[in-house]
Design a protein around this motif. Structure first.
Motif, mmCIF file in Angstrom:
data_model
loop_
_atom_site.group_PDB
_atom_site.id
_atom_site.type_symbol
_atom_site.label_atom_id
_atom_site.label_comp_id
_atom_site.label_asym_id
_atom_site.label_seq_id
_atom_site.Cartn_x
_atom_site.Cartn_y
_atom_site.Cartn_z
ATOM 1 N N LEU A 724 38.681 43.633 36.046
ATOM 2 C CA LEU A 724 38.140 44.627 36.964
ATOM 3 C C LEU A 724 36.643 44.711 36.701
ATOM 4 O O LEU A 724 36.218 44.905 35.557
ATOM 5 N N VAL A 725 35.846 44.539 37.752
ATOM 6 C CA VAL A 725 34.396 44.442 37.601
ATOM 7 C C VAL A 725 33.727 45.538 38.425
ATOM 8 O O VAL A 725 33.962 45.652 39.636
ATOM 9 N N ALA A 726 32.918 46.355 37.767
ATOM 10 C CA ALA A 726 32.028 47.284 38.464
ATOM 11 C C ALA A 726 30.650 46.630 38.523
ATOM 12 O O ALA A 726 30.169 46.107 37.520
ATOM 13 N N GLU A 752 35.213 45.134 41.974
ATOM 14 C CA GLU A 752 35.758 43.812 42.266
ATOM 15 C C GLU A 752 36.944 43.546 41.347
ATOM 16 O O GLU A 752 36.876 43.806 40.150
ATOM 17 N N LEU A 753 38.018 43.043 41.907
ATOM 18 C CA LEU A 753 39.178 42.606 41.129
ATOM 19 C C LEU A 753 39.213 41.090 41.161
ATOM 20 O O LEU A 753 39.193 40.475 42.227
ATOM 21 N N ARG A 754 39.280 40.490 39.956
ATOM 22 C CA ARG A 754 39.311 39.025 39.856
ATOM 23 C C ARG A 754 40.638 38.592 39.244
ATOM 24 O O ARG A 754 41.089 39.160 38.239
ATOM 25 N N ILE A 755 41.213 37.575 39.849
ATOM 26 C CA ILE A 755 42.477 37.024 39.371
ATOM 27 C C ILE A 755 42.297 35.527 39.206
ATOM 28 O O ILE A 755 41.969 34.820 40.162
ATOM 29 N N ASN A 756 42.493 35.039 37.988
ATOM 30 C CA ASN A 756 42.376 33.608 37.739
ATOM 31 C C ASN A 756 43.646 32.903 38.187
ATOM 32 O O ASN A 756 44.735 33.192 37.687
ATOM 33 N N VAL A 757 43.500 31.971 39.127
ATOM 34 C CA VAL A 757 44.618 31.185 39.643
ATOM 35 C C VAL A 757 44.295 29.714 39.385
ATOM 36 O O VAL A 757 43.335 29.187 39.957
ATOM 37 N N ILE A 767 36.666 42.137 46.788
ATOM 38 C CA ILE A 767 35.394 42.836 46.613
ATOM 39 C C ILE A 767 35.310 44.037 47.541
ATOM 40 O O ILE A 767 35.556 43.918 48.756
ATOM 41 N N TRP A 768 34.978 45.199 46.976
ATOM 42 C CA TRP A 768 34.620 46.383 47.755
ATOM 43 C C TRP A 768 33.173 46.728 47.421
ATOM 44 O O TRP A 768 32.810 46.876 46.259
ATOM 45 N N ALA A 769 32.336 46.832 48.457
ATOM 46 C CA ALA A 769 30.911 47.073 48.249
ATOM 47 C C ALA A 769 30.437 48.222 49.121
ATOM 48 O O ALA A 769 30.986 48.481 50.211
ATOM 49 N N ASP A 790 35.651 42.366 51.176
ATOM 50 C CA ASP A 790 35.523 40.912 51.256
ATOM 51 C C ASP A 790 36.502 40.267 50.291
ATOM 52 O O ASP A 790 36.972 40.900 49.332
ATOM 53 N N PHE A 791 36.797 39.023 50.551
ATOM 54 C CA PHE A 791 37.692 38.234 49.706
ATOM 55 C C PHE A 791 37.070 36.864 49.549
ATOM 56 O O PHE A 791 36.554 36.291 50.514
ATOM 57 N N SER A 792 37.084 36.343 48.322
ATOM 58 C CA SER A 792 36.443 35.060 48.100
ATOM 59 C C SER A 792 37.088 34.356 46.924
ATOM 60 O O SER A 792 37.943 34.915 46.212
ATOM 61 N N ILE A 793 36.664 33.117 46.719
ATOM 62 C CA ILE A 793 37.094 32.324 45.572
ATOM 63 C C ILE A 793 35.838 31.781 44.912
ATOM 64 O O ILE A 793 35.013 31.151 45.576
#
Length: 797
Positions: A724-726, A752-757, A767-769, A790-793
Motif C-alpha cells: 500500500l503506497v501513499a 496506490e495498491l500494488r500487487i506483484n503478479v 491508483i487513486w489520485a 487509474d489502473f496500470s502495470i
C-alpha cells in the motif's frame, strides 16, 4: 502424608529403627491403574531385600518429580518378627479427559495454546492432570490478556471428577474491558523533561487517536522494557553512564463517578535514578598487534563538551570491529571497559584479542539449477585465496540480488564454514532460480494504452548466461509496438556490455479538444556500456530512427458548422543521436526496492555531424533515494525521487532560420510513471497566472524546454505480494520564455495498491489520485486532463 519431600522425610522417621531388616511383605493401597510391579520398579523395592529408608526416600522423590503419576503417597512400616512389612498408600493422579474454555471473545483458544507452549506448560487432554500446571496456565492466560490491554481479566477454573481416574476442567475467563494508558509520568528526572523522555518511549504512549490506530496505547511489560532501554540510552548519550530506570508502577486512574466500567485508564509511573554526568578521559588499547594504537584511537570522535557519550563509543567500537572483519580477522574479540577516575572522569580501555587472519577458501553456489556459476561468480567482490572481507561479502550478495533471476535465501543467504586449522573461510551462497524463459500471452490496462493485448518471449537470463533477450508485440488504445532486443551484460568475462534494440512503434492520441497527434517511428538503438566500482556504470548509445508525424485540429465549431474546419500538418524526418549516461544504482531491487540510491545523469546529442533533421542537446539528472523506515511489526519503506531536464535546439535551416524543436522532442509530463492522475502527456506549458495553454503558431499545445518532477512515497508492505503506497507527486514544464520555477508545480496526492503478479513481470497498480492545486475557472477546452482512478502495470520510478 505430604507431597514431594514430605513422603521421604516420613519414610526416614517411621522406618529408621527398622533399617537393615529384611522386607517380608509390600502392601499397596489405593492403586487403580498402576500395577504393584510398576511401583516396585519405580521405588526399587523387593521382598527379601534389606529395608533402606534413605534409599526409599530418594526413590519416592524421584518418582514424584519425574513420572507425574501420583498426587500423594504415604509409607508405613510394621514389625513382623525380625522382618518388616511396608504398607504404601498411593493417591493416583487422574487423567485429564477434557479442557474447555468459557468466556473467550478477544482471545482465541489457539492464542492461549501458543502462549502456554512458549512457557512449556504441560497440561494436555489424555495425560495425567497436574494442579500445579493448571495454576501456571491461569497466570499465563492473565498475562496474555494483559499484553493485549485487558489488564483486569480474571481467570477461574472448575474441576469435575468424572470418575476416580478421570477429571474434566472448565476454565472460565472474565475478560473485562480493555484498559488503555491515560498517563505516563517520570519520577526523579531533572536532566530531561517528561516530554523528552516520553518521545523516547516509541511503543508506550498516552491514548489518543493516533496511538490507538498504531496500537501504542496498550500497556505491555515487554514493550515497556524496550522503551525504558531507549530512555537509558538517551541519558548515556549525554554522559550519564550510571542511569537506572526502576520497575514501572502501574495504577488505575479513578473515574470521577467511581465506577469500573468502560473508560478506565492506567497511569504508568517510571522511577529514574539519573546518577552523575561523566567526562571521557583517555582511550587506551591493549592486546593489539596488527593495527596501531593511533588508528584505533582515531576512530573515536572527540565528543562535544568532552562528555562520556555512549553513541560515540558504540560507533567507534563498530568501526574497529569492521576494521578487523574486513581485514580477515573474523574471530577478533573487542571488549571495552570504563575505568573511573577522580572528578567524574572515566577512561575507556579497549582489550583486543585479534586472533588469526583468515582467507577465502572455497566458494560454491547452491540452488542455481539453471544459472551458470560464472554468471553469479563474476558479481562477487570476494575471491578464493584472498583475505576475507566481510564488507565485500555483503556487497557481493547485494550485487547478486540485483540480477533478480537468482533470489538469495532471506534467512541464510550464505553459509560460512570456518576451517580453523587452515585459517580458511568456505562460503556457500544459497538461493533459488527466480525467473524462467517462457512464452507469455496476456493483456492488461495502462493509461498510455488503455486495454491492450500482448505476446512476448522474454528473459533476463537467456540460457542461464545472464543475458537479456526479448521480443514483444503489443496493441492498445494509443500505441502499437513491436520491440526486439538483445543485451549482453558481460563481454569476454569483463564488466562491459553491449545491447541492440529494433523497434516499430505507432502512437495515436488526442491533445486538447479536437486535436489529434499521430507518429510512426521505426529504428534501432545500439548500446555499449562499462561497469566500474561497485554500483557505477557508463554507457554510450546510438539511435537512428525515421518518423512520420501527423497532427490535425478542427476550428470554428458552432451550431451552424458542427464539423468545423480541419487543419492538418504532416512531417517526415530522420533522427540520429548519441546518448551518454552515467548511472549509480545501489537499490536492492529493480521493481520494488526497500533500500538504496540511484543517480542517473544523461546527455543526448542529436543532429549536427550525426545527420538527421532533429538538432538538439538534452541534459537530464535523476536522483532517487529509498530507505526502510521500520523492520519490526509492519514493515514500511520511504522513497523520494527528483528529476530535472532541459532540451535546447541548435543550428539553422538552409534558409538561415534557427531550428526549432519537434513536438515530441519537447518535454511534457503526465502518466502513472511521472505525475499520477494527470493523463499521458497532459502537463504541457501553461501560463502561471491564468493556467491557459501556451500554443504554437498553429494553435497546438506546446511542451516545454525545461522540466522538473518530484515524487514522495510511503510504502506499507502488507505481505510479500502486496504494498500500500501513499504518494505525493509534483511536476511541471516551462516554455522557453518562462523561468525555471520549482515553486510552480502541479501537485497530486493519493493512494496506490500494488500487487506483484509474476505473469506480468511487474506490479499491478490500482491508483487513486487527487489534485492538490488545480487551476480553476478554465474554459472547457482548457480544463486539465485528470483521472482520479487509474489502473496500470509497471513501476512509478
Amino acid at each position: 502424608m505430604a507431597l514431594a519431600s514430605a513422603p521421604a522425610a516420613s519414610a526416614q522417621v517411621v522406618g529408621a529403627r527398622w533399617a537393615g531388616r529384611a522386607i517380608s511383605e509390600i502392601e499397596y493401597r489405593g492403586l487403580r491403574t498402576l500395577a504393584d510391579e510398576s511401583i516396585n520398579f519405580y521405588l526399587d523395592l523387593a521382598v527379601g531385600r534389606p529395608f533402606d529408608p534413605a534409599a526409599l526416600n530418594a526413590k519416592i522423590l524421584e518418582f514424584w518429580e519425574k513420572r507425574d503419576l501420583i498426587d500423594d503417597i504415604l509409607v508405613e512400616a510394621e514389625e513382623v518378627g525380625a522382618a518388616v512389612k511396608l504398607v504404601i498408600t498411593i493417591q493416583e493422579r487422574p487423567r485429564l479427559i477434557s479442557l474447555d474454555y468459557q468466556g473467550l471473545d478477544k482471545v482465541k483458544r489457539s492464542d492461549i495454546a501458543d502462549h502456554s507452549d512458549k512457557e512449556r506448560i504441560e497440561l494436555f487432554e489424555g495425560l495425567p492432570f497436574n494442579v500445579g500446571e493448571l495454576v501456571r496456565l491461569k497466570k499465563s492466560i492473565e498475562a496474555l490478556y494483559a499484553e493485549r490491554g485487558f489488564r483486569f481479566a480474571h481467570v477461574t477454573f472448575e474441576r469435575d471428577d468424572v470418575s476416580p481416574t478421570e477429571v474434566r476442567i472448565v476454565v472460565t475467563i472474565d475478560e473485562g474491558n480493555k484498559v488503555k494508558i491515560g498517563q505516563v509520568r517520570f519520577e526523579g528526572n531533572e536532566v530531561f523533561g517528561a516530554g523528552r523522555l516520553q518521545r523516547q518511549m516509541k511503543k508506550t504512549k498516552k491514548s489518543n487517536l493516533l496511538t490507538k490506530i498504531r496500537k501504542r496505547d496498550i500497556y505491555n511489560p515487554a514493550t515497556v522494557a524496550e522503551d525504558l532501554e531507549a530512555v537509558e540510552e538517551l541519558y548515556k548519550e549525554y554522559g550519564y553512564k550510571d542511569v537506572q530506570t526502576g520497575e514501572p508502577v502501574v495504577e488505575v486512574i479513578a473515574r470521577k463517578d467511581g465506577s469500573e466500567g468502560e473508560g478506565r485508564k492506567l497511569r504508568v509511573i517510571v522511577p529514574i535514578e539519573e546518577g552523575s554526568r561523566w567526562k571521557l578521559g583517555e582511550i587506551q588499547v591493549e592486546g593489539n598487534e596488527v593495527l596501531p594504537d593511533e588508528l584505533l584511537v582515531s576512530v573515536f570522535e572527540r565528543p562535544k563538551g568532552g562528555w562520556l557519550r555512549a553513541d560515540v563509543i558504540e560507533k567507534g567500537l563498530k568501526q574497529i570491529n569492521d576494521f578487523y572483519r574486513n581485514g580477515g580477522y573474523i574471530l577478533a574479540d573487542i571488549e571495552s571497559e570504563v575505568v573511573e577516575r577522580e572528578n567524574l572522569v572515566a577512561d575507556l580501555v579497549l582489550k583486543i584479542d585479534e586472533g588469526d587472519q583468515f582467507r577465502v577458501g572455497r566458494i560454491e553456489f547452491e540452488g542455481n539449477s539453471r544459472t551458470r556459476d560464472r554468471v553469479l561468480r563474476r558479481e562477487l567482490r570476494v575471491q578464493e585465496g584472498l583475505v576475507f572481507n566481510s564488507a565485500s561479502l555483503r556487497n557481493s550478495l547485494l550485487k547478486i540480488n540485483q540480477l533478480e533471476f537468482f533470489k538469495l535465501n532471506e534467512d541464510e543467504p550464505v553459509d560460512v564454514q570456518v576451517v580453523h586449522e587452515d585459517k580458511l573461510v568456505n562460503l556457500t551462497i544459497k538461493g533459488e532460480e527466480a525467473e524462467r524463459t517462457e512464452l507469455q500471452f496476456g493483456g492488461g490496462f495502462s493509461e498510455i494504452d488503455g486495454f491492450f493485448a500482448q505476446a512476448a518471449v522474454s528473459t533476463r537470463n537467456f540460457l542461464g548466461r545472464g543475458e537479456t533477450l526479448g521480443v514483444s508485440l503489443q496493441s492498445g488504445r494509443f500505441r502499437d509496438s513491436l520491440d526486439m532486443s538483445y543485451f549482453v551484460p558481460w563481454i569476454f568475462d569483463r564488466p562491459q556490455n553491449v545491447g541492440v534494440q529494433l523497434f516499430d512503434r505507432d502512437l495515436d492520441f488526442d491533445l486538447l479538444a479536437d486535436q489529434r497527434f499521430v507518429r510512426k517511428e521505426r529504428g534501432a538503438v545500439v548500446t555499449w556500456g562499462r561497469s566500474f566500482h561497485l554500483f557505477e556504470g557508463l554507457s554510450l548509445s546510438y539511435t537512428n530512427s525515421t518518423f512520420e508525424d501527423f497532427r490535425s485540429q478542427r476550428f470554428f465549431l458552432d451550431a451552424a458548422n458542427p464539423e468545423g474546419e480541419l487543419f492538418e500538418q504532416g512531417f517526415e524526418f530522420r533522427k540520429s543521436s548519441l546518448t551518454t549516461v552515467y548511472r549509480y544504482d545501489s537499490h536492492d531491487s529493480r521493481l520494488e526496492p526497500t533500500q538504496g540510491k540511484r543517480l542517473v545523469a544523461s546527455l543526448e546529442y542529436a543532429g549536427g555531424p550525426l545527420g538527421g533533421e532533429n538538432y538538439f542537446f538534452k541534459p537530464s539528472v535523476n536522483f532517487a533515494y529509498t530507505r526502510m523506515l521500520s523492520r519490526r511489526g509492519v514493515r514500511t519503506v520511504g522513497r523520494f525521487n527528483v528529476e530535472v531536464g532541459h532540451v535546447r535546439p541548435f543550428g539553422h535551416f538552409d534558409n538561415g532560420l534557427p531550428r526549432d524543436l519537434f513536438f515530441l522532442d519537447r518535454l511534457v509530463l503526465g502518466g502513472e510513471s511521472s505525475v499520477r492522475g494527470y493523463q499521458f502527456r497532459s502537463i504541457w506549458a501553461r501560463d502561471k497566472e491564468t493556467g491557459l495553454t501556451i500554443r504554437d503558431l498553429n494553435g497546438f499545445a506546446t511542451g516545454g524546454d525545461k522540466v522538473i518532477q518530484t515524487n514522495f512515497e510511503f510504502h506499507v508492505l502488507l505481505a510479500e505480494q502486496f504494498r500500500l503506497v501513499a504518494f505525493v507527486d509534483g511536476g511541471n514544464v516551462f516554455a522557453e520564455h518562462q523561468n525555471f520555477d520549482p515553486g510552480n508545480l502541479r501537485w497530486v496526492g493519493g493512494l496506490e495498491l500494488r500487487i506483484n503478479v509474476p505473469l506480468f513481470g511487474a506490479p499491478l497498480r490500482f491508483i487513486w489520485a487527487n489534485q492538490l492545486n488545480p487551476y480553476t475557472g478554465l474554459r472547457f477546452d482548457e480544463v486539465e486532463r485528470f483521472d482520479s482512478f487509474d489502473f496500470s502495470i509497471g513501476v512509478s520510478f
